[in-house]
Scaffold this motif. Structure first.
Motif, short mmCIF file in Angstrom:
data_model
loop_
_atom_site.label_atom_id
_atom_site.label_comp_id
_atom_site.label_asym_id
_atom_site.label_seq_id
_atom_site.Cartn_x
_atom_site.Cartn_y
_atom_site.Cartn_z
N ILE A 62 0.86 -1.20 0.00
CA ILE A 62 0.00 0.00 0.00
C ILE A 62 0.89 1.24 0.00
O ILE A 62 2.04 1.20 0.47
CB ILE A 62 -0.94 0.09 1.24
CG1 ILE A 62 -0.14 0.19 2.55
CG2 ILE A 62 -1.93 -1.06 1.28
CD1 ILE A 62 -0.99 0.63 3.76
N ARG A 99 -4.17 2.22 -2.79
CA ARG A 99 -4.83 1.70 -1.58
C ARG A 99 -4.60 0.21 -1.37
O ARG A 99 -4.89 -0.32 -0.29
CB ARG A 99 -6.32 1.99 -1.64
CG ARG A 99 -7.03 1.27 -2.76
CD ARG A 99 -8.54 1.38 -2.65
NE ARG A 99 -9.16 0.73 -3.79
CZ ARG A 99 -9.42 1.35 -4.94
NH1 ARG A 99 -9.14 2.62 -5.08
NH2 ARG A 99 -9.96 0.68 -5.94
N GLY A 100 -4.06 -0.49 -2.41
CA GLY A 100 -3.75 -1.90 -2.18
C GLY A 100 -3.64 -2.73 -3.43
O GLY A 100 -4.48 -2.65 -4.32
N HIS A 130 -4.15 6.84 -1.71
CA HIS A 130 -5.34 5.97 -1.67
C HIS A 130 -5.91 5.73 -3.07
O HIS A 130 -7.03 5.27 -3.21
CB HIS A 130 -6.40 6.58 -0.77
CG HIS A 130 -5.95 6.76 0.65
ND1 HIS A 130 -5.63 5.68 1.47
CD2 HIS A 130 -5.73 7.88 1.39
CE1 HIS A 130 -5.24 6.14 2.65
NE2 HIS A 130 -5.28 7.47 2.63
N ASP A 132 -6.37 4.29 -7.08
CA ASP A 132 -6.51 2.94 -7.62
C ASP A 132 -5.13 2.36 -7.91
O ASP A 132 -4.25 3.07 -8.38
CB ASP A 132 -7.29 2.98 -8.95
CG ASP A 132 -8.76 3.29 -8.76
OD1 ASP A 132 -9.23 3.20 -7.61
OD2 ASP A 132 -9.42 3.63 -9.76
N THR A 263 -4.44 -1.98 9.91
CA THR A 263 -5.55 -2.30 9.01
C THR A 263 -5.07 -3.11 7.82
O THR A 263 -5.68 -4.11 7.44
CB THR A 263 -6.23 -1.00 8.52
OG1 THR A 263 -6.54 -0.21 9.67
CG2 THR A 263 -7.50 -1.29 7.75
N ALA A 264 -3.96 -2.68 7.21
CA ALA A 264 -3.44 -3.38 6.03
C ALA A 264 -3.02 -4.81 6.40
O ALA A 264 -3.28 -5.76 5.65
CB ALA A 264 -2.27 -2.61 5.43
N ASP A 267 -6.18 -6.89 7.02
CA ASP A 267 -6.88 -7.14 5.76
C ASP A 267 -6.16 -8.21 4.93
O ASP A 267 -6.79 -9.11 4.38
CB ASP A 267 -6.99 -5.84 4.94
CG ASP A 267 -8.05 -4.90 5.48
OD1 ASP A 267 -8.85 -5.33 6.34
OD2 ASP A 267 -8.08 -3.73 5.06
N TRP A 268 -4.85 -8.11 4.85
CA TRP A 268 -4.09 -9.09 4.05
C TRP A 268 -4.19 -10.48 4.67
O TRP A 268 -4.47 -11.46 3.98
CB TRP A 268 -2.63 -8.67 3.92
CG TRP A 268 -1.77 -9.73 3.30
CD1 TRP A 268 -0.84 -10.51 3.92
CD2 TRP A 268 -1.79 -10.16 1.93
NE1 TRP A 268 -0.27 -11.38 3.04
CE2 TRP A 268 -0.84 -11.19 1.80
CE3 TRP A 268 -2.53 -9.78 0.79
CZ2 TRP A 268 -0.59 -11.85 0.59
CZ3 TRP A 268 -2.28 -10.43 -0.41
CH2 TRP A 268 -1.32 -11.45 -0.51
N ARG A 272 -8.72 -10.09 2.68
CA ARG A 272 -9.57 -9.00 2.18
C ARG A 272 -8.74 -7.97 1.40
O ARG A 272 -7.53 -7.95 1.50
CB ARG A 272 -10.19 -8.25 3.38
CG ARG A 272 -11.18 -9.03 4.22
CD ARG A 272 -11.84 -8.10 5.25
NE ARG A 272 -10.91 -7.54 6.21
CZ ARG A 272 -10.73 -8.01 7.46
NH1 ARG A 272 -11.43 -9.04 7.88
NH2 ARG A 272 -9.87 -7.44 8.27
N ARG A 273 -9.44 -7.10 0.67
CA ARG A 273 -8.91 -5.84 0.13
C ARG A 273 -7.93 -5.95 -1.04
O ARG A 273 -7.96 -5.12 -1.94
CB ARG A 273 -8.25 -5.06 1.28
CG ARG A 273 -7.56 -3.75 0.89
CD ARG A 273 -7.18 -3.02 2.15
NE ARG A 273 -6.26 -1.94 1.98
CZ ARG A 273 -5.78 -1.24 3.01
NH1 ARG A 273 -6.14 -1.51 4.25
NH2 ARG A 273 -4.94 -0.26 2.80
N PHE A 274 -7.01 -6.91 -1.02
CA PHE A 274 -5.91 -6.88 -1.97
C PHE A 274 -6.13 -7.74 -3.21
O PHE A 274 -5.34 -7.70 -4.13
CB PHE A 274 -4.61 -7.31 -1.28
CG PHE A 274 -4.18 -6.34 -0.21
CD1 PHE A 274 -3.47 -5.19 -0.55
CD2 PHE A 274 -4.51 -6.54 1.12
CE1 PHE A 274 -3.08 -4.29 0.42
CE2 PHE A 274 -4.13 -5.65 2.10
CZ PHE A 274 -3.41 -4.51 1.75
#
Ligand code: MN
Length: 300
Positions: A62, A99-100, A130, A132, A263-264, A267-268, A272-274
């Motif tokens: 990120i 953002r990821g 943050h 894309d 958070t990162a 999430d990883w 999630r998220r990535f």
């Protein structure tokens, strides 16, 4: 503004992926950033046996761009946007995490091979961190001869050329290689700070002799830079507008706060998220506990 300085900073050994040793020139205790360049690993040059090349399983990023400059060898990049791209000598891969994003990198082929590369990270400014995620492959970079050096322009502008990598703060990046004696007075932007890292052989930069393993921090306020080599040599020059503030580096993340990192990491590790990196058989890396975050700077 610090003005011109000459500061020799030793890189330190670090491991990436499955037991690959690299020399890390940024960050160190003595210097964390040069412009927005906030991470600089020098891998090789070395020959490896079958299956012993670069093997880095899926991992997230990120807040940064990863900038890979391939000098020898071939590495396959795969990411969670679906890009699958081999990078060959003379090329750059630029991955914008925003953002990821997640990616995996591995040497091409199962046979013996050779690796020589620099991987750098560029911290994204607050307005872009943050954004894309994106991926840009640069198969051809401006290259030209000056003073006995073969110059490849990696980032920014020089000698009337503009490098293709899309960056978000004013940056400079240049590879200078010589096969024999070479001497050059390089124009610099005075508002940029700069540093030089010798990748092969030995070179004299601003009157200071450097060899691999030493980052020569040059400060700002220089209108030009004298670079010379007596024999075969390669120098990486990086620079940029001073970033203005420190960033937080943790594992593969660049952020501003401990919460960004927590958070990162969560999430990883929770998937999630990535997104997913398709097509690789390499094992997904696990993000370590952020409890150790007070260890902000790697040991020198
Ligand atoms: Mn990576």
């Amino acid at each position: 503004m610090s003005g011109p300085v000459l500061e020799r900073i030793s890189s330190h050994r670090a491991e990436v992926g499955r037991g690959l040793t690299v020399h890390r020139a940024l960050p160190t205790r003595a210097r964390r950033m040069v412009g927005a360049w906030c991470f600089l690993d020098h891998a090789g040059p070395y020959d490896h046996g079958p299956g012993e090349g670069l093997r880095v399983g899926p991992h997230p990023h990120i807040g940064l761009q990863t900038f890979t400059w391939m000098i020898e060898g071939e590495v396959l990049h795969r990411d969670s946007l679906g890009y699958e791209q081999v990078i060959r000598p003379g090329q750059v891969n630029l991955m914008t995490a925003g953002r990821g994003i997640a990616h995996a990198e591995e040497s091409v082929g199962e046979g013996a091979g050779r690796v020589h590369a620099a991987q750098l990270w560029i911290a994204l400014p607050d307005s872009e961190r943050h954004r894309d995620p994106a991926f840009q492959h640069c198969p051809q970079l401006p290259s030209f001869a000056e003073g006995g050096f073969a110059i490849t322009l990696l980032a920014g502008e020089a000698f009337g050329h503009t490098a293709p990598p899309q960056v978000f703060t004013p940056l400079a990046g240049m590879d200078l290689s010589s096969a024999g004696p070479a001497r050059l007075r390089l124009p610099l932007r005075e508002d940029f700070e700069h540093a030089a890292l010798c990748l092969e052989g030995a070179a004299t930069v601003a009157g200071e002799r450097i060899e691999p393993g030493v980052l020569l921090y040059l400060g700002s306020g220089r209108g030009h830079l004298d670079v010379a080599a007596e024999e075969r040599a390669r120098v990486l020059l990086v620079g940029g507008e001073p970033f203005g503030h420190d960033v937080l580096l943790w594992w593969n993340f660049v952020g501003r706060t401990r919460e960004d990192m927590e958070t990162a990491t969560a999430d990883w590790n929770a998937g999630r998220r990535f997104g997913k990196v398709a097509g690789t058989t390499l094992e997904r890396l696990h993000a370590p506990d952020v409890a150790a975050l007070r260890l902000r700077v790697p040991p020198a």
